[in-house]
Design a protein around this motif. Sequence first.
Motif, PDB file in Angstrom:
ATOM      1  N   ASP A 338       0.811  -1.216   0.000  1.00  4.29           N
ATOM      2  CA  ASP A 338       0.000   0.000   0.000  1.00  4.29           C
ATOM      3  C   ASP A 338       0.844   1.265   0.000  1.00  4.29           C
ATOM      4  N   GLY A 339       2.150   1.083   0.055  1.00  2.59           N
ATOM      5  CA  GLY A 339       3.035   2.239   0.080  1.00  2.59           C
ATOM      6  C   GLY A 339       3.354   2.737   1.468  1.00  2.59           C
ATOM      7  N   ASP A 340       2.802   2.129   2.510  1.00  3.12           N
ATOM      8  CA  ASP A 340       3.079   2.567   3.877  1.00  3.12           C
ATOM      9  C   ASP A 340       4.440   2.054   4.324  1.00  3.12           C
ATOM     10  N   PHE A 341       5.079   2.813   5.192  1.00  4.60           N
ATOM     11  CA  PHE A 341       6.372   2.385   5.710  1.00  4.60           C
ATOM     12  C   PHE A 341       6.563   2.898   7.125  1.00  4.60           C
ATOM     13  N   THR A 342       7.364   2.167   7.878  1.00 12.82           N
ATOM     14  CA  THR A 342       7.788   2.546   9.229  1.00 12.82           C
ATOM     15  C   THR A 342       9.274   2.269   9.327  1.00 12.82           C
ATOM     16  N   VAL A 343      10.038   3.291   9.676  1.00 17.18           N
ATOM     17  CA  VAL A 343      11.493   3.159   9.713  1.00 17.18           C
ATOM     18  C   VAL A 343      11.984   3.671  11.060  1.00 17.18           C
ATOM     19  N   PRO A 344      12.495   2.801  11.937  1.00 17.80           N
ATOM     20  CA  PRO A 344      13.041   3.271  13.224  1.00 17.80           C
ATOM     21  C   PRO A 344      14.240   4.204  12.989  1.00 17.80           C
ATOM     22  N   GLN A 345      14.292   5.231  13.805  1.00 12.03           N
ATOM     23  CA  GLN A 345      15.361   6.216  13.674  1.00 12.03           C
ATOM     24  C   GLN A 345      16.122   6.352  14.986  1.00 12.03           C
ATOM     25  N   ASP A 346      17.424   6.386  14.892  1.00 17.42           N
ATOM     26  CA  ASP A 346      18.286   6.720  16.025  1.00 17.42           C
ATOM     27  C   ASP A 346      18.767   8.141  15.822  1.00 17.42           C
ATOM     28  N   TYR A 347      18.456   8.991  16.798  1.00 18.21           N
ATOM     29  CA  TYR A 347      18.792  10.398  16.678  1.00 18.21           C
ATOM     30  C   TYR A 347      20.096  10.712  17.398  1.00 18.21           C
ATOM     31  N   ALA A 348      20.771  11.702  16.895  1.00 21.51           N
ATOM     32  CA  ALA A 348      21.880  12.306  17.638  1.00 21.51           C
ATOM     33  C   ALA A 348      21.297  13.381  18.546  1.00 21.51           C
ATOM     34  N   PHE A 349      22.009  13.677  19.606  1.00 24.10           N
ATOM     35  CA  PHE A 349      21.558  14.730  20.509  1.00 24.10           C
ATOM     36  C   PHE A 349      21.613  16.068  19.764  1.00 24.10           C
ATOM     37  N   GLY A 350      20.511  16.768  19.770  1.00 22.65           N
ATOM     38  CA  GLY A 350      20.451  18.063  19.082  1.00 22.65           C
ATOM     39  C   GLY A 350      19.569  17.978  17.855  1.00 22.65           C
ATOM     40  N   LEU A 351      19.941  18.717  16.839  1.00 25.06           N
ATOM     41  CA  LEU A 351      19.135  18.792  15.624  1.00 25.06           C
ATOM     42  C   LEU A 351      19.436  17.597  14.724  1.00 25.06           C
ATOM     43  N   ASN A 352      18.378  16.969  14.237  1.00 24.37           N
ATOM     44  CA  ASN A 352      18.488  15.879  13.284  1.00 24.37           C
ATOM     45  C   ASN A 352      17.687  16.244  12.046  1.00 24.37           C
ATOM     46  N   VAL A 353      18.345  16.219  10.906  1.00 28.67           N
ATOM     47  CA  VAL A 353      17.671  16.502   9.641  1.00 28.67           C
ATOM     48  C   VAL A 353      17.396  15.170   8.961  1.00 28.67           C
ATOM     49  N   LEU A 354      16.125  14.916   8.693  1.00 25.53           N
ATOM     50  CA  LEU A 354      15.718  13.678   8.041  1.00 25.53           C
ATOM     51  C   LEU A 354      15.409  13.987   6.581  1.00 25.53           C
ATOM     52  N   GLU A 355      16.210  13.436   5.678  1.00 24.38           N
ATOM     53  CA  GLU A 355      15.983  13.588   4.252  1.00 24.38           C
ATOM     54  C   GLU A 355      15.453  12.247   3.730  1.00 24.38           C
ATOM     55  N   THR A 356      14.167  12.203   3.529  1.00 25.24           N
ATOM     56  CA  THR A 356      13.535  10.996   3.012  1.00 25.24           C
ATOM     57  C   THR A 356      13.389  11.153   1.508  1.00 25.24           C
ATOM     58  N   THR A 357      13.912  10.191   0.753  1.00 28.63           N
ATOM     59  CA  THR A 357      13.940  10.276  -0.702  1.00 28.63           C
ATOM     60  C   THR A 357      13.258   9.058  -1.306  1.00 28.63           C
ATOM     61  N   ALA A 358      12.380   9.345  -2.273  1.00 33.21           N
ATOM     62  CA  ALA A 358      11.743   8.273  -3.043  1.00 33.21           C
ATOM     63  C   ALA A 358      12.057   8.508  -4.515  1.00 33.21           C
ATOM     64  N   ILE A 359      12.533   7.477  -5.194  1.00 33.83           N
ATOM     65  CA  ILE A 359      12.891   7.561  -6.619  1.00 33.83           C
ATOM     66  C   ILE A 359      12.010   6.582  -7.375  1.00 33.83           C
ATOM     67  N   ASP A 360      11.290   7.078  -8.393  1.00 38.73           N
ATOM     68  CA  ASP A 360      10.398   6.212  -9.143  1.00 38.73           C
ATOM     69  C   ASP A 360      11.134   5.524 -10.283  1.00 38.73           C
ATOM     70  N   GLY A 361      10.385   4.735 -11.056  1.00 38.40           N
ATOM     71  CA  GLY A 361      10.983   3.966 -12.129  1.00 38.40           C
ATOM     72  C   GLY A 361      11.492   4.815 -13.270  1.00 38.40           C
ATOM     73  N   ASP A 362      11.086   6.085 -13.313  1.00 38.82           N
ATOM     74  CA  ASP A 362      11.569   6.994 -14.351  1.00 38.82           C
ATOM     75  C   ASP A 362      12.695   7.874 -13.825  1.00 38.82           C
ATOM     76  N   ASN A 363      13.240   7.469 -12.679  1.00 35.52           N
ATOM     77  CA  ASN A 363      14.374   8.162 -12.047  1.00 35.52           C
ATOM     78  C   ASN A 363      14.016   9.567 -11.582  1.00 35.52           C
ATOM     79  N   ASN A 364      12.731   9.802 -11.314  1.00 39.39           N
ATOM     80  CA  ASN A 364      12.319  11.059 -10.692  1.00 39.39           C
ATOM     81  C   ASN A 364      12.318  10.868  -9.185  1.00 39.39           C
ATOM     82  N   SER A 365      12.733  11.893  -8.494  1.00 41.03           N
ATOM     83  CA  SER A 365      12.832  11.766  -7.048  1.00 41.03           C
ATOM     84  C   SER A 365      11.915  12.766  -6.361  1.00 41.03           C
ATOM     85  N   ALA A 366      11.466  12.376  -5.200  1.00 36.76           N
ATOM     86  CA  ALA A 366      10.733  13.263  -4.297  1.00 36.76           C
ATOM     87  C   ALA A 366      11.441  13.204  -2.959  1.00 36.76           C
ATOM     88  N   THR A 367      11.648  14.353  -2.377  1.00 35.16           N
ATOM     89  CA  THR A 367      12.381  14.407  -1.114  1.00 35.16           C
ATOM     90  C   THR A 367      11.584  15.200  -0.095  1.00 35.16           C
TER      91      THR A 367
END
Length: 849
Positions: A338-367
């Motif tokens: 269904d396209g759903d996902f759950t990904v456990p994350q380990d954070y560093a103390f302070g600011l954490n920037v999460l860059e989630t990237t999806a690339i389709d079959g035509d090599n287009n990306s969404a971030t």
Amino acid sequence: MRILLPISMSLALLGCRNQPGKENVNTDGVVADNEWTVQLELSQDSVSAGLPLTYTVTVLDPDEQPVTLDDWALTSSLEPDLSWSYTELTPIVAGEHGLTLNATTDDGTALVAEGTFNVVAGPAYDVDLVLDDNATQAGVEIGFRVEAVDQFGNAVDVSGASVTVDSEEILVDANSFWSTVPGTYVATAAIGDSEDVELFVVTPGPADSIALIFNTAVELYQTVTARVRLQDAYGNDATEDWTLSVDGDGETVTSFRNVTFYDEGFYTVTATVDGRELSDSVGPFLIDSTGPELTIYTPERGGWSEGLQEDLTGNVYDEWSPALSLSVNGRSFTANSDGDFTVPQDYAFGLNVLETTAIDGDNNSATDTRAVLAGGFLAEGERCSQGVQVRLHEGTGGLDTLEELGEGLISGTDLDALLPSPVFSDSARNCFDPCGGLFGGCRVCVTWYAVNLYVTNPRISGTDMDLDPQSNGRIGTLFAVNDPSLRWSASGTAVGIGYSGSGDISARDITVDMEVEPFVDGSNNIQATLYNVNATANGFDFNFNGFGWLEDVFDFFGVDIDALIAEPMLGAVEDILRDEVPAVLADALQDLELSFDVDLFENVFTIDALPEFIDVDNSGITLAMETDVAAGEWVRPDFGLGSLYAGYQGPEYTGSPGAIIGMSDDFLNQFLYQLWGGGALDLRLDSSELGLNASDLEFILGDIDSLTIVADPLLPPVVVPGDGNLLDLQIGDLLLTLYADEDVFIEVYVSAVTDLDVSVEGDQTLAAAIGEDIELYFDVIYPEANTVGAADTEALLEAIVPLILPSLTDALGAIEIPSIEGFTISTISVDAAGPENGVLTLGGNLTAD
């Protein structure tokens, strides 16, 4: 050659002679009796046109006697204008000429003779290559013929003409040209020295095949120019008209050979030769210019995580080409059907920037780029334990300098007020009854000695204090009163005789050895408790010279004169020091307390650093202060979880330098948190306030009059220990909206990480400066991704963000450095220390002002 024209002239018709106007023609060339005979003799029976032909005329009268004619005329049946003289003729018209001679004899007899001769054409003078057409198609022959005339226009025999073409691509036969190769060719016909040149064109034949060349690597809103190649049966490019058509899922616009695509989907492009069924197609091909639809459920944008672990949850969907690759910060993961996902994350103390990237079959990306502030937090209004520490080491630049507080701590006046007066008063008297009880008794009293001793005018040359921190948590304090002296005076009687005297009392010094244990009470005030106070007078000298009676009195009464004088003196010193030494030390340490207001960003921020506890070890004193920072007005819509808090511990102090002030990153974050809440980053700036000219940004924004930037920080800025540098400054999910004139040009979430350098300026204030390199993260909300505007965002923000950060570094410079009144910390160096380098240390030497 000789031509005999058998022209027989009758002298008279039917035997009549000399009848004018009458002709007697002998047509068979036989001379008849009684007839005139005419002979015309040519030099040759054939001649080339234009060349002279000589001839002679012989006339015989009927008696066959030669007669000379003075005049005759020659005419040709082919050439009315035949050129002739009485000896030659020059024909120019080719063919069989019928030649007629007309003459008249003297007697008027008309003579007529007829005959023929041949004229052939002269050399070719004008050659003409005649083509059936000047153009033909490949594979279709074009006919030709060669014509030639001499200079008089007579047709010349062309059987010997040569016909050539300037290319081997042309096949030449007897009367046609043929080729499969289009081009312009030169044909030459030559007879002798005469030739004729003609141009003819071979064009491609009708299209036999069509090939459509179309770039299928096309993106949304792009225009593609088609190339169509038509070829005839021989592989030559044909030039017939053709038309493009498009079949697909969305809207397109076709203009001749250009196709613009306005929707994603599958498309087929076809080129068809007009009026024919000849066509070629490219496709179906996919136009998929945008990445998958990437939705993040948790964490929310600008999220807070009370801890260092959390799940990243979301969904990914792509209408045209399913996602082939999913990753967060470069770590791959998969989604369910269904396209759903759950990904456990380990954070560093302070600011954490999460860059989630999806690339389709035509090599287009969404971030999706979002920031999370993770760790522990100090709730709004709570004090930060050990936010500031002050360390004074034993020795130079530390406690040795603080010992100067002992100078002048005691004066003679202070002692004078504490000395008893008199310091000694006593008498020796005996009473007896000389009457032995008789007469009711008679009592008689005799004062043998009586004395009153006074000490006045105490004086000292100075005081010294030595501080020795000890491992038991107390400060060993040795206080010396140098060169104490007193003036004494005494009066009294000895067996009825009065005496008096005065003199000086002096000592080398008075020392008081004590232990002081400083502590912080429940009201954040520094107190001190004394232990083991021991005062000693050294080198005591009571000068009795000339006053031996007084010594006798003290001997009589058994008084220890040294103790008698020293004890009040020592008591006075002790009494003073019991009050003064703890107070002096407590006041000095209490001076390190901070409490001040600063006006920043149209708000007032109160900073307090209050004593929390004191730790004394054998190398120095540490005063820990709990800090509190409060914005006069809180403008953010919520408080979040509070300021980032790690509970950083101070370093293991090594004994140098003399004085160290430690500012915990927790305290700095407490300050930055209040700046955030007080609106420090809630900015509305125009380009002039940032030092920019709108014209400088024309390469991105076009022709605009003004640029306005509105900032909405979802998270407070924080500092964490740096990697190879003192601090890292981190800002997460700062929403920037850029208005070009009045229109929204860009909405983007920005996160930034940069080095933060800290120094101390001459006025004993902090100075902070960002590093040269700023690591920026963007998530463009408007315009949509994959547009020109979105592509320009990075270049624009790299110019703008560094102009916003100095507002924070300037604010850090408002933090005062704790100090003791009358003292300054000089030659300050800045470093990071502690188990996690979480304390910013300002180390130097404590010096007296």
